[in-house]
Write an enzyme that holds these catalytic residues in place. Structure first.
Site, PDB file in Angstrom:
ATOM      1  N   ILE A  35      27.686 -35.558 -73.142  1.00  8.03           N
ATOM      2  CA  ILE A  35      26.760 -35.265 -74.228  1.00  8.03           C
ATOM      3  C   ILE A  35      27.084 -33.927 -74.901  1.00  8.03           C
ATOM      4  CG2 ILE A  35      24.976 -34.001 -72.931  1.00  8.03           C
ATOM      5  CD1 ILE A  35      22.909 -35.901 -74.272  1.00  8.03           C
ATOM      6  N   ASN A  90      33.450 -30.584 -60.253  1.00 10.16           N
ATOM      7  CA  ASN A  90      32.833 -29.358 -59.764  1.00 10.16           C
ATOM      8  C   ASN A  90      32.030 -29.680 -58.508  1.00 10.16           C
ATOM      9  OD1 ASN A  90      33.789 -27.728 -61.916  1.00 10.16           O
ATOM     10  ND2 ASN A  90      32.211 -28.579 -63.258  1.00 10.16           N
ATOM     11  N   HIS A 103      30.860 -36.738 -60.151  1.00 13.74           N
ATOM     12  CA  HIS A 103      31.467 -37.145 -61.421  1.00 13.74           C
ATOM     13  C   HIS A 103      32.787 -36.426 -61.607  1.00 13.74           C
ATOM     14  CE1 HIS A 103      28.713 -33.767 -62.167  1.00 13.74           C
ATOM     15  NE2 HIS A 103      29.574 -33.348 -63.083  1.00 13.74           N
TER      16      HIS A 103
HETATM   17  P1  AMP Z   1      28.839 -30.502 -64.173  1.00 16.34           P
HETATM   18  O1  AMP Z   1      28.437 -29.190 -64.827  1.00 16.34           O
HETATM   19  O2  AMP Z   1      30.225 -30.535 -63.633  1.00 16.34           O
HETATM   20  O3  AMP Z   1      27.792 -30.923 -63.152  1.00 16.34           O
HETATM   21  O4  AMP Z   1      28.842 -31.570 -65.340  1.00 16.34           O
HETATM   22  C1  AMP Z   1      27.696 -32.205 -65.810  1.00 16.34           C
HETATM   23  C2  AMP Z   1      28.023 -32.713 -67.179  1.00 16.34           C
HETATM   24  O5  AMP Z   1      27.056 -33.669 -67.546  1.00 16.34           O
HETATM   25  C3  AMP Z   1      28.006 -31.636 -68.268  1.00 16.34           C
HETATM   26  O6  AMP Z   1      29.301 -31.571 -68.876  1.00 16.34           O
HETATM   27  C4  AMP Z   1      26.937 -32.118 -69.218  1.00 16.34           C
HETATM   28  O7  AMP Z   1      27.234 -31.874 -70.578  1.00 16.34           O
HETATM   29  C5  AMP Z   1      26.883 -33.600 -68.925  1.00 16.34           C
HETATM   30  N1  AMP Z   1      25.614 -34.253 -69.229  1.00 16.34           N
HETATM   31  C6  AMP Z   1      24.367 -33.816 -68.952  1.00 16.34           C
HETATM   32  N2  AMP Z   1      23.450 -34.711 -69.378  1.00 16.34           N
HETATM   33  C7  AMP Z   1      24.148 -35.738 -69.934  1.00 16.34           C
HETATM   34  C8  AMP Z   1      23.774 -36.970 -70.556  1.00 16.34           C
HETATM   35  N3  AMP Z   1      22.485 -37.336 -70.687  1.00 16.34           N
HETATM   36  N4  AMP Z   1      24.748 -37.779 -71.023  1.00 16.34           N
HETATM   37  C9  AMP Z   1      26.048 -37.418 -70.907  1.00 16.34           C
HETATM   38  N5  AMP Z   1      26.462 -36.281 -70.315  1.00 16.34           N
HETATM   39  C10 AMP Z   1      25.533 -35.442 -69.839  1.00 16.34           C
END
Ligand code: AMP
Ligand code: ZN
Length: 117
Positions: A35, A90, A103
């Site tokens: 996002i 991460n 992820h």
């Molecule tokens: P991390 O910081 O490695 O835990 O990555 C989490 C990722 O999820 C971040 O890059 C966010 O931008 C992404 N994220 C959070 N909410 C959403 C959402 N609703 N749809 C898609 N990506 C998201």
């Protein structure tokens, strides 16, 4: 560990309760666009099953990892990332993890610096 976790954002995306821009899905894995993209291509690949982070993987998860990495390779090919790309996961707050459902980020379409911040 609950599976799925009703408080987990990505479990809710898996369930379809929160919309996402899905680029791939099968019985084990879904992939959707981040996002808040940090590169021209920024896709997240997650298992449907709730695993908080890479520390929660066990020996039996080898096929799941093979699937995740193969799917990311195919997405990178489809996105034309012929010059390469970065895959990163991460693990915990010190690494910058904000969503505690395993992820893998696929980042590409620009040159990357090393080391990351
Ligand atoms: P991390 O910081 O490695 O835990 O990555 C989490 C990722 O999820 C971040 O890059 C966010 O931008 C992404 N994220 C959070 N909410 C959403 C959402 N609703 N749809 C898609 N990506 C998201
Ligand atoms: Zn989850």
């Amino acid at each position: 560990m609950r599976d799925p976790d009703p408080d987990c954002l990505f479990c809710r995306i898996v369930a379809g309760e929160i919309p996402s821009d899905r680029v791939y899905e099968d019985d084990e894995v879904i992939c959707f666009r981040d996002i808040n993209p940090q590169a021209p291509t920024h896709v997240l690949a997650i298992p449907r099953r709730h695993i908080p982070d890479a520390r929660g993987l066990s020996n039996g998860d080898g096929p799941l990892l093979e699937r995740l990495f193969g799917v990311l390779r195919d997405i990178a090919d489809a996105e034309g990332l012929d010059g390469g790309y970065r895959m990163v996961t991460n693990v915990g707050p010190d690494a910058g993890q904000t969503v505690f459902h395993l992820h893998f980020h696929l980042l590409g379409g620009r040159s990357m610096r090393w080391p990351p911040g």
